[in-house]
Motif scaffolding. Structure first.
Motif, PDB file in Angstrom:
ATOM      1  N   GLU A   1       3.090  -2.648  -2.185  1.00  0.00           N
ATOM      2  CA  GLU A   1       3.831  -4.005  -2.846  1.00  0.00           C
ATOM      3  C   GLU A   1       5.235  -3.484  -3.625  1.00  0.00           C
ATOM      4  OE1 GLU A   1       1.693  -7.058  -4.363  1.00  0.00           O
ATOM      5  OE2 GLU A   1       0.228  -6.938  -2.742  1.00  0.00           O
TER       6      GLU A   1
ATOM      7  N   VAL B   1       4.065  -0.994  11.667  1.00  0.00           N
ATOM      8  CA  VAL B   1       4.461  -1.627  10.505  1.00  0.00           C
ATOM      9  C   VAL B   1       4.736  -2.831  10.400  1.00  0.00           C
ATOM     10  CG1 VAL B   1       6.220  -1.267   8.608  1.00  0.00           C
ATOM     11  CG2 VAL B   1       5.703   0.732  10.063  1.00  0.00           C
ATOM     12  N   ASN B   2       4.182  -3.436   9.153  1.00  0.00           N
ATOM     13  CA  ASN B   2       4.227  -4.990   8.876  1.00  0.00           C
ATOM     14  C   ASN B   2       4.891  -5.101   7.575  1.00  0.00           C
ATOM     15  OD1 ASN B   2       3.476  -7.998   9.564  1.00  0.00           O
ATOM     16  ND2 ASN B   2       2.169  -7.585   7.495  1.00  0.00           N
TER      17      ASN B   2
ATOM     18  N   ASN C   1      -3.624   2.345   8.432  1.00  0.00           N
ATOM     19  CA  ASN C   1      -3.473   3.325   7.495  1.00  0.00           C
ATOM     20  C   ASN C   1      -3.198   2.463   6.104  1.00  0.00           C
ATOM     21  OD1 ASN C   1      -2.266   6.180   8.631  1.00  0.00           O
ATOM     22  ND2 ASN C   1      -1.856   4.309  10.047  1.00  0.00           N
ATOM     23  N   PRO C   2      -4.522   2.128   5.545  1.00  0.00           N
ATOM     24  CA  PRO C   2      -4.494   1.641   4.417  1.00  0.00           C
ATOM     25  C   PRO C   2      -3.900   2.081   3.190  1.00  0.00           C
ATOM     26  CG  PRO C   2      -6.730   2.423   4.871  1.00  0.00           C
ATOM     27  CD  PRO C   2      -5.921   2.478   5.984  1.00  0.00           C
ATOM     28  N   ASP C   3      -3.852   3.341   3.088  1.00  0.00           N
ATOM     29  CA  ASP C   3      -3.196   4.286   1.969  1.00  0.00           C
ATOM     30  C   ASP C   3      -1.732   4.027   1.900  1.00  0.00           C
ATOM     31  OD1 ASP C   3      -5.611   5.299   1.353  1.00  0.00           O
ATOM     32  OD2 ASP C   3      -5.374   7.293   2.392  1.00  0.00           O
TER      33      ASP C   3
ATOM     34  N   THR D   1      -0.272   0.932   2.307  1.00  0.00           N
ATOM     35  CA  THR D   1       0.086  -0.295   1.698  1.00  0.00           C
ATOM     36  C   THR D   1       0.874  -0.302   0.400  1.00  0.00           C
ATOM     37  OG1 THR D   1      -1.713  -1.349   3.027  1.00  0.00           O
ATOM     38  CG2 THR D   1      -0.759  -2.483   1.335  1.00  0.00           C
TER      39      THR D   1
ATOM     40  N   TYR E   1       9.006   4.600  -0.413  1.00  0.00           N
ATOM     41  CA  TYR E   1       7.942   4.567   0.131  1.00  0.00           C
ATOM     42  C   TYR E   1       7.100   5.723   0.302  1.00  0.00           C
ATOM     43  CZ  TYR E   1       4.909   2.594   3.722  1.00  0.00           C
ATOM     44  OH  TYR E   1       3.662   2.012   4.329  1.00  0.00           O
TER      45      TYR E   1
ATOM     46  N   LYS F   1       5.597  -6.445   0.802  1.00  0.00           N
ATOM     47  CA  LYS F   1       4.436  -6.011   0.981  1.00  0.00           C
ATOM     48  C   LYS F   1       4.618  -5.257   2.356  1.00  0.00           C
ATOM     49  CE  LYS F   1      -0.793  -6.238   1.084  1.00  0.00           C
ATOM     50  NZ  LYS F   1      -2.060  -7.105   1.230  1.00  0.00           N
ATOM     51  N   ILE F   2       4.257  -3.916   2.057  1.00  0.00           N
ATOM     52  CA  ILE F   2       4.400  -2.988   3.323  1.00  0.00           C
ATOM     53  C   ILE F   2       3.097  -2.485   3.905  1.00  0.00           C
ATOM     54  CG2 ILE F   2       5.606  -0.984   4.515  1.00  0.00           C
ATOM     55  CD1 ILE F   2       7.902  -1.442   2.228  1.00  0.00           C
ATOM     56  N   SER F   3       2.749  -2.634   4.929  1.00  0.00           N
ATOM     57  CA  SER F   3       1.413  -1.990   5.496  1.00  0.00           C
ATOM     58  C   SER F   3       1.669  -1.417   6.778  1.00  0.00           C
ATOM     59  CB  SER F   3       0.431  -2.976   5.407  1.00  0.00           C
ATOM     60  OG  SER F   3       0.888  -4.375   6.290  1.00  0.00           O
TER      61      SER F   3
ATOM     62  N   GLU G   1      11.188  -3.333   9.404  1.00  0.00           N
ATOM     63  CA  GLU G   1       9.789  -2.583   9.961  1.00  0.00           C
ATOM     64  C   GLU G   1      10.107  -1.621  10.654  1.00  0.00           C
ATOM     65  OE1 GLU G   1       7.115  -6.738   9.784  1.00  0.00           O
ATOM     66  OE2 GLU G   1       8.379  -5.887  11.625  1.00  0.00           O
TER      67      GLU G   1
END
Length: 269
Positions: free
Chosen positions: A51, A97-98, A45-47, A49, A62, A39-41, A79
Motif C-alpha cells: 500500500e 498484477v492488481n 505472491n503475498p510478499d 502486496t 515497489y 494497493k498493489i498486489s 498494472e
C-alpha cells in the motif's frame, strides 16, 4: 428561466439526479496522479502486496523493481507497467498484477465563484463530467449564480476554455458540452447579470436579470409603480460600447440588458 425553475434545477443538480441521468458518451479511464493512495498486489505472491501513494514526481517505489512511473497512467496501464518490470527482471514469470485505488487525491478540480460549496474536489471516476463536479459543490446559488459556467484547464498540452450554458444544455437535450473534467481544471460560476430600478416604484433596487426578460417583467419585479409613477415617464439608462450612457424611452415589450438602469419618473398630472 424563472426563479422557481432555477430553484428546481439547483435541487436536481445538488442531488446529482440530472448529472447522473445526462452523463452519456465515451468513458474515460481514471489517470493516477500525485497523492493517490493505491494497493498493489500480485497473484500468488503475498510478499509483493504494497500500500503506497503516488509521489509528486508520479513515481511509486515497489519491491524488487524500485521506482516505477505511474503518474498519468490508467489503472490497467499501471498494472501492465509493473507486470512488465517484474517479468523483465526475472522476478515473476507470469505476473498478474492488481491495483486497487484506495483514495483519490491526485486529480482535483477547483470549483469557484457563486456555488454553494466552493473548493477543490477530487475526480473519483474516470468519466466524471462537468455537471457531476457542479453537483459535488452543491450547484450554483439559485439567487445569484449565472447560468453560464466557465471551464478552463489544459487539453493536449494547450490552454482550454469553454463557456457552457447549463440550463440551455438540458432544455435542448444536447449534452455534448457536458464534457469530462480533468485534473487541474477550474470551474467558475460568475455572478448572475443584474439590472436596477429606481424612482416611483414600490421596491427599488437591483434584481437578477432572467433570460429574455422584458421591461414589463422587470417592472413587475419591483412590485409595480407607486401612485405617483407613470409608465410614460419610464427611461432606461444603458451604457453603450463606447462607455457613454444612453437614455432610452423603451416599449414595455423591449428586452432588458445586463446593468440597465430603469427609472420611473413622477407623473405631474
Amino acid at each position: 428561466m424563472s426563479t422557481l425553475h432555477r430553484l428546481l434545477l439547483g435541487i436536481l443538480v445538488t442531488f446529482g439526479l440530472i448529472a447522473g441521468a445526462q452523463a452519456q458518451g465515451k468513458q474515460v479511464d481514471y489517470r493516477l496522479g500525485a497523492g493517490d493512495a493505491i494497493k498493489i498486489s500480485v497473484f500468488q505472491n503475498p510478499d509483493l502486496t504494497v500500500e503506497t501513494r503516488v509521489a509528486e514526481s508520479g513515481a511509486v517505489t515497489y519491491p524488487l523493481i524500485g521506482a516505477v512511473q505511474l503518474g498519468g497512467l490508467s489503472i490497467a496501464e499501471a498494472e501492465l507497467a509493473i507486470a512488465n518490470k517484474l517479468r523483465e527482471g526475472g522476478f515473476v514469470q507470469k505476473p498478474q498484477v492488481n491495483i486497487l485505488l484506495m483514495q483519490f487525491k491526485g486529480n482535483q478540480v477547483s470549483i469557484l465563484g457563486m456555488v454553494n460549496r466552493p473548493g477543490r474536489y477530487p475526480i473519483e471516476t474516470g468519466n466524471t463530467r462537468l455537471t457531476d463536479m457542479l453537483a459535488t459543490a452543491g450547484g450554483a446559488i439559485p439567487s445569484s449564480g449565472a447560468d453560464v459556467i466557465i471551464l478552463s484547464g489544459l487539453r493536449d498540452g494547450k490552454a482550454y476554455r469553454q463557456e457552457i450554458d447549463i440550463p440551455a444544455m438540458f432544455i435542448s437535450g444536447n449534452t455534448d458540452l457536458d464534457i469530462p473534467v480533468l485534473g487541474g481544471d477550474i470551474i467558475y460560476v460568475h455572478r448572475a447579470p443584474v439590472f436596477y430600478i429606481y424612482g416611483e416604484v414600490q421596491r427599488g433596487g437591483s434584481y437578477r436579470l432572467e433570460r429574455n426578460m422584458t421591461v414589463l417583467q422587470g417592472l413587475a419585479q419591483s412590485a409595480g409603480l407607486t401612485i405617483r409613477g407613470t409608465e410614460r415617464g419610464l427611461r432606461i439608462h444603458r451604457r453603450g460600447p463606447d462607455g457613454k450612457v444612453q437614455i432610452i424611452s423603451p416599449e414595455k415589450s423591449d428586452l432588458i440588458q445586463a446593468d440597465d438602469v430603469l427609472y420611473v419618473q413622477e407623473s405631474f398630472f
